[in-house]
Design a protein around this motif. Structure first.
Motif, PDB file in Angstrom:
ATOM      1  N   ARG A  29       0.822  -1.215   0.000  1.00  0.00           N
ATOM      2  CA  ARG A  29       0.000   0.000   0.000  1.00  0.00           C
ATOM      3  C   ARG A  29       0.853   1.260   0.000  1.00  0.00           C
TER       4      ARG A  29
ATOM      5  N   LEU B  13      -5.095  -5.836  -1.917  1.00  0.00           N
ATOM      6  CA  LEU B  13      -3.867  -5.350  -1.275  1.00  0.00           C
ATOM      7  C   LEU B  13      -3.715  -5.869   0.148  1.00  0.00           C
ATOM      8  N   GLU B  47      -6.240   0.977   0.193  1.00  0.00           N
ATOM      9  CA  GLU B  47      -4.895   1.563   0.064  1.00  0.00           C
ATOM     10  C   GLU B  47      -4.455   2.240   1.355  1.00  0.00           C
ATOM     11  N   CYS B  80      -1.304  -4.960   8.261  1.00  0.00           N
ATOM     12  CA  CYS B  80      -2.003  -5.581   7.110  1.00  0.00           C
ATOM     13  C   CYS B  80      -3.084  -6.580   7.529  1.00  0.00           C
TER      14      CYS B  80
END
Lengths: 279, 200
Positions: A29, B13, B47, B80
């Motif tokens: 990211r 992602l 993101e 994450c």
């Protein structure tokens, strides 16, 4: 007791979770965010997620204080009196006292801001600067680079406290800032004394400090622009014994780091786009 | 029958699971009392990472339209990774605010992107206090600090916080009066757009 303790052996209770700086660097990211406008990085009540960003930074300061305490404590113990004079160790012992107080103040500030010990991860790269086997290089890494960073961080936090009308944050940071100026001064004084007859060693120590400074600038964390969360505190650095040349050089290094981070982000974004087009 | 959609689907992602998020959304909607038949659309910006957090709750043409930063769902201790506990808190607050928007009490409230930061902090506090009383693990000191950042570190602001936190019913007009009382209304619009993180 073991001498020269590596960062992997730092003692922590179950609340602390350690992370590697690589986790963030290789986060997919990161390059995407670098291309977006997420508002001024400089602390302010108007910027997005102001509370959360402040809490996260406060926790980072807290674990940094623990590591500064550990670094100064190790210097008292790791070297004999020939390598590190007893008076230097007395200074380090006094610094341990200060850092312990800073840990307690930081915990209370965390409570004040609504976070708690271990809520965020800990990176131990600050302590890594305190692992150098040469006491002069270690002093430069810890007392001039790390404590110099502390001056910048505390001054930024103090200004944020002032801007947000938070007297508790403002005064606490101001008091800790005063201690950090003393710690940097100790580092500068001992650097001069221990290398008075050894200019080559002094240069090695200053080079080590520049390396540590470059790490602390990583990704534009510190600098003199709005895109740097932590602002270079030139006036306080001057009080701590940094010359104007040193401050200019650090500012240039910070700009370089910010530019490198931007270039890395652009390169990573281009790679992502190429990969997306190919798939 | 309520239709719930989550975007993106799937996540690319971060390893967030759409089914798990939908389940938490259903739970939050039930907690807030969102009427059956009201559709819910959640957009997660994957993101964004912590601490770039934020969320918005609007009602558009009778649908609940939600937006949240992926950072709100991110486990602070494991970058994450999804944290159901953190998601539950934020989704509950978002859904309580959406429920407010479905009522006459907040009919005059502008979209989240047009709220003043002080208005938003007061409304969030009102929602967070109710979530806490419904058993959600909301942390009061965190809410208090966020409120103070926008309303001031004063006794007047703290008293206003307490009223928002304890209230079971506040109207949009009430939120505006609180902002006048603490002085937050005088700060004017934020120099940085309040929905900046939402813009790509």
């Amino acid at each position: 007791m073991k001498k020269m303790l590596p960062e992997s052996e730092l003692a922590r209770d179950e609340r602390f979770v350690r992370t590697n700086i690589e986790d963030r660097i290789f986060d997919p990211r990161g390059p995407r965010i670098a291309q977006r406008d997420t508002g001024p990085a400089r602390m302010g009540v108007d910027r997005p997620a102001a509370g959360e960003r402040s809490r996260s930074l406060m926790h980072g300061i807290f674990v940094g204080e623990i590591q500064a305490l550990e670094g100064a404590g190790r210097t008292c113990y790791d070297f004999d009196d020939e390598a590190a004079p007893f008076q230097l160790k007395l200074d380090m012992a006094r610094q341990c006292w200060d850092e312990s107080r800073h840990c307690e103040i930081s915990v209370k500030l965390g409570d004040h801001m609504g976070t708690e010990i271990g809520e965020y991860t800990e990176s131990t790269f600050l302590f890594a600067a305190a692992c150098n086997p040469d006491p002069v290089l270690r002093l430069c890494g810890v007392n001039r680079a790390l404590e110099g960073l502390a001056i910048d961080v505390f001054n930024s936090m103090k200004n944020f406290g002032n801007e947000s009308g938070d007297p508790i944050l403002e005064f606490c940071e101001d008091w800790m800032l005063a201690d950090e100026v003393t710690h940097v001064k100790m580092g500068s004084d001992w650097l001069r004394r221990l290398t008075a007859t050894d200019p080559e060693r002094r240069e090695r120590a200053l080079e080590f400090q520049r390396t540590v400074d470059a790490i602390f600038n990583l990704g534009g964390f510190r600098g003199e622009d709005d895109e740097n969360p932590i602002q270079l505190a030139r006036d306080f650095r001057r009080l701590a014994g940094f010359t104007d040349d040193e401050n200019d050089s650090l500012a240039a290094l910070a700009r370089e780091s910010t530019e490198q981070a931007r270039e890395m982000a652009e390169a990573a974004t281009a790679a992502l786009q190429t990969s997306a087009q190919g798939s | 029958m309520t239709a719930i959609t989550v975007t993106p689907n799937p996540f690319t992602l971060v390893p967030y699971d759409v089914a798990e998020i939908i389940s938490l959304l259903e739970e939050a909607a039930a907690l807030a009392g969102i009427p059956s038949g009201v559709d819910i659309a959640l957009t997660v910006d994957e993101e964004l990472f912590a601490p770039l957090t934020g969320h918005m709750s609007d009602v558009v043409d009778g649908r609940v339209v939600l937006w949240i930063s992926g950072g709100n769902f991110e486990d602070n201790k494991r970058p994450c990774r999804f944290s159901a506990a953190q998601a539950r808190v934020d989704l509950s607050v978002m859904m309580l605010r959406a429920k407010d928007r479905l009522s006459e009490d907040f009919a005059a409230a502008p979209l989240d992107a047009q709220l003043l930061r002080g208005e938003r902090a007061a409304w969030d506090t009102y929602a967070a206090g109710r979530a806490r009383r419904r058993g959600i693990d909301v942390r009061r000191p965190r809410q208090l600090y966020d409120f103070r950042l926008q309303h001031g570190f004063t006794n007047v602001a703290d008293a206003a916080f307490e009223r928002c936190w304890q209230a079971e019913r506040v109207t949009w007009q009430g939120i505006r009066e609180i902002c006048k009382e603490t002085g937050a209304a005088d700060r004017g619009p934020s120099k940085v757009p309040v929905d900046l993180l939402r813009r790509k």
